[in-house]
Design a protein around this motif. Sequence first.
Motif, mmCIF file in Angstrom:
data_model
loop_
_atom_site.group_PDB
_atom_site.id
_atom_site.type_symbol
_atom_site.label_atom_id
_atom_site.label_comp_id
_atom_site.label_asym_id
_atom_site.label_seq_id
_atom_site.Cartn_x
_atom_site.Cartn_y
_atom_site.Cartn_z
ATOM 1 N N PHE A 1 38.058 10.967 -22.884
ATOM 2 C CA PHE A 1 36.695 11.446 -22.619
ATOM 3 C C PHE A 1 36.127 12.003 -23.925
ATOM 4 C CE2 PHE A 1 39.112 12.136 -18.640
ATOM 5 C CZ PHE A 1 38.579 11.049 -17.963
ATOM 6 N N TYR B 1 44.642 8.847 -4.860
ATOM 7 C CA TYR B 1 44.669 9.983 -5.798
ATOM 8 C C TYR B 1 46.059 10.620 -5.813
ATOM 9 C CZ TYR B 1 39.658 9.768 -6.599
ATOM 10 O OH TYR B 1 38.407 9.355 -6.976
ATOM 11 N N PHE C 1 45.048 3.421 -21.100
ATOM 12 C CA PHE C 1 44.119 2.294 -21.019
ATOM 13 C C PHE C 1 43.990 1.582 -22.359
ATOM 14 C CE2 PHE C 1 42.918 4.718 -17.304
ATOM 15 C CZ PHE C 1 42.743 3.710 -16.365
ATOM 16 N N ARG D 1 48.399 8.209 -7.619
ATOM 17 C CA ARG D 1 48.152 8.164 -9.072
ATOM 18 C C ARG D 1 48.706 9.403 -9.770
ATOM 19 N NH1 ARG D 1 42.189 6.737 -7.808
ATOM 20 N NH2 ARG D 1 42.350 4.559 -7.241
ATOM 21 N N PRO E 1 34.484 9.574 -9.616
ATOM 22 C CA PRO E 1 33.326 9.530 -10.525
ATOM 23 C C PRO E 1 31.983 9.799 -9.832
ATOM 24 C CG PRO E 1 34.670 7.560 -10.755
ATOM 25 C CD PRO E 1 35.197 8.293 -9.580
ATOM 26 N N ASP F 1 37.277 4.471 -15.289
ATOM 27 C CA ASP F 1 38.578 4.096 -14.712
ATOM 28 C C ASP F 1 39.586 5.220 -14.942
ATOM 29 O OD1 ASP F 1 38.006 1.657 -13.597
ATOM 30 O OD2 ASP F 1 38.475 0.505 -15.403
ATOM 31 N N ALA F 2 39.556 5.779 -16.170
ATOM 32 C CA ALA F 2 40.488 6.865 -16.502
ATOM 33 C C ALA F 2 40.249 8.052 -15.570
ATOM 34 C CB ALA F 2 40.317 7.282 -17.955
ATOM 35 N N MET F 3 38.985 8.338 -15.307
ATOM 36 C CA MET F 3 38.633 9.453 -14.427
ATOM 37 C C MET F 3 39.267 9.265 -13.050
ATOM 38 S SD MET F 3 34.744 10.685 -14.292
ATOM 39 C CE MET F 3 34.530 11.557 -15.800
ATOM 40 N N ARG F 4 39.119 8.044 -12.508
ATOM 41 C CA ARG F 4 39.706 7.760 -11.191
ATOM 42 C C ARG F 4 41.227 7.836 -11.262
ATOM 43 N NH1 ARG F 4 37.729 2.235 -9.063
ATOM 44 N NH2 ARG F 4 38.897 2.807 -7.198
ATOM 45 N N ALA F 5 41.777 7.304 -12.354
ATOM 46 C CA ALA F 5 43.238 7.292 -12.487
ATOM 47 C C ALA F 5 43.798 8.703 -12.636
ATOM 48 C CB ALA F 5 43.646 6.446 -13.679
ATOM 49 N N LEU F 6 42.964 9.620 -13.148
ATOM 50 C CA LEU F 6 43.454 10.982 -13.404
ATOM 51 C C LEU F 6 42.997 11.968 -12.339
ATOM 52 C CD1 LEU F 6 42.868 11.024 -17.258
ATOM 53 C CD2 LEU F 6 45.008 10.632 -16.071
ATOM 54 N N GLY F 7 42.540 11.460 -11.212
ATOM 55 C CA GLY F 7 42.321 12.327 -10.053
ATOM 56 C C GLY F 7 40.904 12.803 -9.808
ATOM 57 N N THR F 8 39.908 12.175 -10.432
ATOM 58 C CA THR F 8 38.531 12.613 -10.192
ATOM 59 C C THR F 8 37.714 11.453 -9.628
ATOM 60 O OG1 THR F 8 38.759 13.908 -12.185
ATOM 61 C CG2 THR F 8 36.572 13.808 -11.265
ATOM 62 N N GLN G 1 36.376 5.002 -19.510
ATOM 63 C CA GLN G 1 36.466 6.430 -19.171
ATOM 64 C C GLN G 1 36.313 6.653 -17.669
ATOM 65 O OE1 GLN G 1 34.316 9.214 -21.821
ATOM 66 N NE2 GLN G 1 34.078 7.501 -23.198
ATOM 67 N N ASN H 1 42.785 18.256 -12.606
ATOM 68 C CA ASN H 1 42.042 17.545 -11.567
ATOM 69 C C ASN H 1 42.881 16.925 -10.468
ATOM 70 O OD1 ASN H 1 39.041 17.512 -12.361
ATOM 71 N ND2 ASN H 1 40.149 17.183 -14.271
ATOM 72 N N GLN H 2 44.191 16.787 -10.686
ATOM 73 C CA GLN H 2 44.997 16.223 -9.610
ATOM 74 C C GLN H 2 45.577 17.362 -8.794
ATOM 75 O OE1 GLN H 2 47.150 13.490 -12.016
ATOM 76 N NE2 GLN H 2 46.147 11.712 -11.133
#
Lengths: 252, 273
Positions: free
Chosen positions: B98, B82, B92, B85, A131, A122-129, A120, B113-114
């Motif tokens: 989440f 960012y 994954f 991406r 951590p 990694d997903a956060m970073r991949a989706l623009g946030t 989750q 968020n992007q």
Amino acid sequence: MLDLIKGPILTFQEFVLLAGRATRGIFRKPYYWPDVFTQMDLIGIGSLPVVLLTGFFSGAVMALQMSRALQTYGATSQIGQIVAITLVREMGPVLTALMVAGRNSSGMASELGSMKVTEQIDAMRALGTDPVMKLVKPRLIATATMLPLLTILADFVGIFGGWIVACPLLGLTSDAQYWNNSWRSLEYNDITQGLLKPFVFAIVLSLVGCFYGMKTTGGTQGVGLATTQAVVVASVWVVVLTFLIGRIFVSM
Amino acid sequence: MAGTQDRSILAFDEVTVRFDDRAVLDRVSFELHRGESLVLLGEAGSGKTVLLKSALGLIKADGGRIYLFGEDVTKATEQQWYDLRARMGVLFQEGGLFDSLSIEDNVAYPLLNQETLRCPEEEMARRVEQSLEFVELGHTLEKFPSELSGGMRRRVGIARAIVTEPELLLYDSPTAGLDPITAATIMALIIKGRDVRRATTVIVTHRYQDGEMLTRYRHDASLGHVVPAAANGSGPRTHYVVLREGRIVFDGSQAEMETAADEYVANFVRRPG
């Protein structure tokens, strides 16, 4: 020998880097206020029962144990002073921090650890946030706000616990003398020390919890290990730091 | 290699990644052009996921160069990553959903968020719904990941990956741990994503059948499901890369793979029994 100390030094370096990023992040956008308030609720309101109980009984036990020694010297009227100074300077901040370490540092490590092993983070970073901004910063702000407040409450409840034992239970001194002594014995130095300590502890507790959570590897077993490490390291830091801060204030 | 990076969507040039003193990717080079598909095969621990995470900037390369959308991104800052991406979608291995957010919020997450993808609330709701309809899970908006089966969670992961309409889609072991029927459904969705949205696709897997399906099938919009592709190979080009202990031991087409002499490569093609 070098290999033996390489690991802890690298871990400390990683911790300092995370601490630096989280601290810098406090002054930068974005702010996830709903997350901050959720954490405040978890840490502040959630820890309230255990912190109040610990505070109350530490004050009561202190009064109980000191009663014999004070009777020997005929100084039972000083019981309020002893309870208040010991609680505000030392026992209140340390015991509250240890309770919060057991409850919240472990919680942070296990929550973030689970997020790490299920990708989750990694997903956060991949989706623009970032951590650190989304997970670490809210926990840091919330702990730094709530721990001093919890400590104030623990101190007060502890002094109250001391009064229950000293006055109604053992009749060591009068109510007025107990409260008067407690109040008058506290100096600005004590109050500052008593509030600075939980603030410093809060920074360490939250960062240690988040750090071990974020570096979790190895599935569910890794989460368990991270949780244990977080509690142990956070608790050791609390007792080391209380000595160091105490040393500074004693020589002031 | 330098001349061709302009046209490539993703290129690795002698990329090395080390964990402690062990090279988990050892001088890996390959190139993927717009509209192509790459099937990345390898046994567990061969470095497939590390390669994918390096392409996403989640793991920094210790050596070599990575090119994304024609640009050298080896030294890109986290902020630049960012933005990059935002042009990629990823599923994954563990789903990466989440668990504290509803399915709707999970799928909306990248749009919220992007920075480069923010859109009005109604537009966002429409795109989330459309993405979930695409994976046939339009009815799960209010549910939480824990309420869904493994296959459904994987489908939500695909919906989240495509909601931003990315140019490059990365799938990490999309069929791992799923029964054959669900695995075929997931592959059909990946093919649909590739053909309907014309996205460049990278799929990491240890199952040769996944690659085979990606090569031999195409999505028929009029029928609404996948059908065998024309034998003349007019569909999108799919090429195969096989990793072994961090090194590329094969890079070629399916036909080349099926005639490969290397025992390790041939093992992926060989059918049981």
